[in-house]
Design a protein around this motif. Structure first.
Motif, short mmCIF file in Angstrom:
data_model
loop_
_atom_site.label_atom_id
_atom_site.label_comp_id
_atom_site.label_asym_id
_atom_site.label_seq_id
_atom_site.Cartn_x
_atom_site.Cartn_y
_atom_site.Cartn_z
N GLN A 188 0.76 -1.22 -0.07
CA GLN A 188 0.09 -0.10 -0.29
C GLN A 188 0.84 1.31 0.11
O GLN A 188 0.68 2.14 -0.80
N GLN A 189 1.89 1.42 0.94
CA GLN A 189 2.93 2.45 0.77
C GLN A 189 3.60 2.66 -0.54
O GLN A 189 3.74 3.78 -0.95
N ARG A 190 3.98 1.78 -1.38
CA ARG A 190 4.51 1.72 -2.52
C ARG A 190 3.51 2.18 -3.47
O ARG A 190 3.54 3.20 -4.19
N GLN A 191 2.11 1.65 -3.50
CA GLN A 191 0.99 2.31 -4.26
C GLN A 191 1.23 3.83 -3.99
O GLN A 191 0.95 4.67 -5.02
N SER A 192 0.94 4.14 -2.98
CA SER A 192 0.95 5.60 -2.60
C SER A 192 2.06 6.57 -2.95
O SER A 192 1.71 7.33 -3.45
#
Length: 192
Positions: free
Chosen positions: A131-135
């Motif tokens: 999720q952090q990578r997508q953000s």
């Protein structure tokens, strides 16, 4: 009773094999994480491996003791003595072996539960990282869009500045021409 012991031994062996497989999988998962998380998980995995090795050696010791005991029982049953002649000492050892086997089984179940919890934690951490990578990727895309808009705005402002300079020169030229024309008109009018 002997069949039950064999069945218990085979169940424990299967549990140990499952635990070893899970530890290998967890080890692979832990090595693919970030260094700060990886260090904690690998330390726990070393503990689990140590516990598993202790359980394996205990299982092997009990299995060999059980097979020796089974061979003795077979000899006794085949004519040396009947089942009632088994001494209280041997029964006590059998009871202790069974008790150790049950304790080992409980420890394996507890280790497996702990490994499953650790695996769930690892999966949760991986999901958070995803999720952090997508953000971050979304923020990067947005930043590129803003950068493109700033470049366009800069070009527009540069063009406007050029037009303003050109318009100033044109207006200045018109003013000069008008002043010269007025001066000429006045000169011709006054000179007549």
């Amino acid at each position: 009773m002997r069949k039950q012991k064999r069945q218990k031994f085979s169940e424990i062996k299967a549990g140990l094999d499952d635990a070893e497989s899970l530890i290998r999988k967890m080890d692979l998962e832990a090595r693919s994480l970030q260094p700060n998380v990886k260090a904690v998980l690998l330390a726990k995995l070393r503990e689990y491996k140590s516990d598993l090795n202790n359980l394996k050696s205990e299982h092997k010791r009990l299995a060999s003791a059980n097979s020796n005991q089974a061979a003795r029982d077979d000899l006794l049953e085949s004519g040396m003595a009947d089942a009632m002649s088994v001494s209280a000492n041997q029964r006590g050892r059998l009871m202790m072996s069974t008790e150790r086997l049950n304790e080992s089984s409980d420890r394996i179940k507890e280790s497996r539960r702990t490994m499953l919890e650790t695996e769930e934690l690892g999966v949760s951490i991986l999901q958070d990282l995803h999720q952090q990578r997508q953000s971050l990727l979304h923020a990067n895309d947005t930043l590129h869009g803003v950068d493109d808009n700033i470049s366009k705005s800069k070009k527009i402002l540069t063009n406007m500045s050029r037009r303003m300079s050109r318009n100033k020169w044109i207006i200045s030229s018109i003013i000069v021409v008008l002043v010269v024309a007025i001066a000429l008109i006045l000169y011709f009018k006054l000179s007549k």
